[in-house]
Design a protein around this motif. Structure first.
Motif: not given
Length: 463
Positions: A160-161, A174-177, A237-238, A266-269
């Motif tokens: 999750s983010s 911004d870095p992705v958390t 993590i970032d 996987s996580y797609r955004f």
């Protein structure tokens, strides 16, 4: 996991030398000296653990590689020794088995394999090594402890983010958390992740000239690995994506103590485009001219983290593609000069880099122009007919580019001829056809700096 290219060479050597399994062996002979206990002990290319309460967890699917450096006090360099490895289940030392590497070089790692038929998933084993030669043997090393783990984590992690949700476009910068969760699977001790698929194999070690492994701790690379906060727990993590816009996918898998991986999820955004702008001082410069490009950051990126530099990629020039970086001012802008020397035009791609490492989408700028010469004839018009065999004519070459000093031409693919241009860049040649037929004149100009410009084809018929 992968042991890398080195392990393949190790296995090939073992296959050549052969392995013998026995309670007692006949060791190789040695030139002389006192045998010393093997040092630099490794298992599965990871450091030996002499603590029975903290064994090394290893998969046995590809056997377990054990190794150590045999020793002798003989300094002549002519000694040939062997290494004896003995392994046993810690719950039943009476079930010990022995493997011998019959020939080994003192000072270099001697590799062998623990007996595959004795290694059971979930069991802990001890092993030790001694140098053998000429019917004698060194003292045994201290035992090393290994637990066999051939079971992969059962489930995939959840991802999750909070700042880049998967169901809409997001402002980049911004870095992705990410929060990675093992969901209570206490076999999981960490995660591996990558922006590419498939997720790269895990390299366990590098090797020096004597075959000594230099073990790598995967978790020393936070760009691709992280530990859980507790077995079966989670990690936050970032990360900065490798590119700044469009659909982006992070691939993740869980790891256990033996670095066995789970299946990959996987996580797609989505990230909105953030290219910089490129503004030339002259919107339509020509060949040989130098123009200044002003680079400006995307305002959204600049507000997240100041742009500190630009990466410039040029293509179309005579020397191939070029890459260089340009530092940005405090406001994120920068300028760079570009000399247009591509024979058909010049094209540029630029990305910005923010202070936090974010790389933007590329912005593009380019200009196309014509550097072929103009060709004219008083007798033989282009794409027409005239004259006749034996009738001389003058062909005039006029440049479209600056700095032309010569022309090279050929009729019907005959050997090329080069003529000098005048101060105005113009040259003329006299030519007489030997027969009535179609002709193709190819001609190109060369500049003062030695650049050969684009070729022009001038076709006509002599009749």
């Amino acid at each position: 996991m992968s042991f890398g290219a080195r392990s393949r060479a190790v296995f090939a050597t073992l296959g050549t030398l052969g392995l013998s399994l026995a309670a007692a062996v006949t060791p190789a002979s040695a030139a002389g000296g006192t045998l010393t206990t093997p040092t630099q002990l490794f298992n599965g290319y990871r450091n030996c653990s002499t603590d029975a309460n903290r064994p090394v967890y290893l998969p046995a699917g590809n056997n377990v590689v054990v190794e150590g450096i045999p020793g002798t006090t003989d300094t002549t360099g002519s000694s040939v020794v062997g290494v004896r490895y003995q392994a046993w289940p810690v719950t039943d030392p009476s079930q010990a088995e022995t493997v011998t590497r019959d020939r080994a070089t003192p000072g270099s790692e001697a590799t062998s394999l623990l007996p595959d038929d004795m290694l059971a998933d979930g069991q802990t084993y001890a092993w030790r090594a001694q140098t053998v030669a000429g019917g004698t043997a060194s003292d045994w090393s201290a035992p090393c402890y290994v637990t066999i783990d051939d079971t992969r984590p059962a489930g995939v992690p959840t991802i999750s983010s909070p700042n880049y949700p998967p169901d809409r476009w997001n402002q980049g910068g911004d870095p992705v958390t990410f929060t990675l969760n093992a969901n209570g699977d206490d076999d999981v001790t960490g995660f591996q992740y990558s922006w590419t698929q498939p997720v790269p194999v895990i390299v366990l070690a590098d090797f020096d000239d004597h075959g000594i492994p230099q073990p790598r701790d995967p978790y020393a690379d936070p760009a691709h690995f992280t530990r859980v906060d507790a077995p079966g727990g989670s990690a936050t993590i970032d990360l900065v994506p490798p590119y700044g816009g469009g659909p982006v996918t992070l691939w993740v898998r869980s790891l256990d103590r033996a670095l066995n991986p789970s299946e990959t999820t996987s996580y797609r955004f989505y990230v909105s485009p953030t290219p910089p702008t490129i503004t030339p001082a002259d919107p339509s410069p020509g060949f040989g001219e130098t123009t200044t490009l002003t680079l400006r950051p995307d305002t959204g990126l600049q507000s997240k983290s100041p742009v500190v530099s630009y990466s410039v990629h040029t293509f179309g020039g005579p020397d191939g593609d070029k890459n260089f970086d340009v530092a940005a001012a405090v406001d994120g802008t920068a300028t760079t000069e570009l000399t247009l020397d591509g024979i058909a035009g010049e094209h540029v791609q630029v990305t910005s880099r923010s202070a936090n490492g974010w790389v933007s989408d590329p912005a593009s700028w380019g200009v196309d122009y014509d550097t072929t010469p103009t060709v004219a004839s008083d007798v033989y018009p282009e794409n027409g007919s005239g004259g006749g065999a034996g009738r001389p004519a003058v062909f005039t070459f006029t440049p479209k580019a600056q700095g032309v000093v010569s022309y090279t031409y050929s009729f019907n693919a005959e050997p090329e001829i080069t003529v000098a241009a005048g101060a105005d860049g113009i040259a003329s040649i006299d030519w007489t056809p030997d027969s009535d037929r179609p002709y193709d004149l190819q001609v190109y100009a060369t500049t003062r700096s030695g650049i050969q410009l684009a070729v022009y084809d001038y076709s006509f018929t002599v009749d």
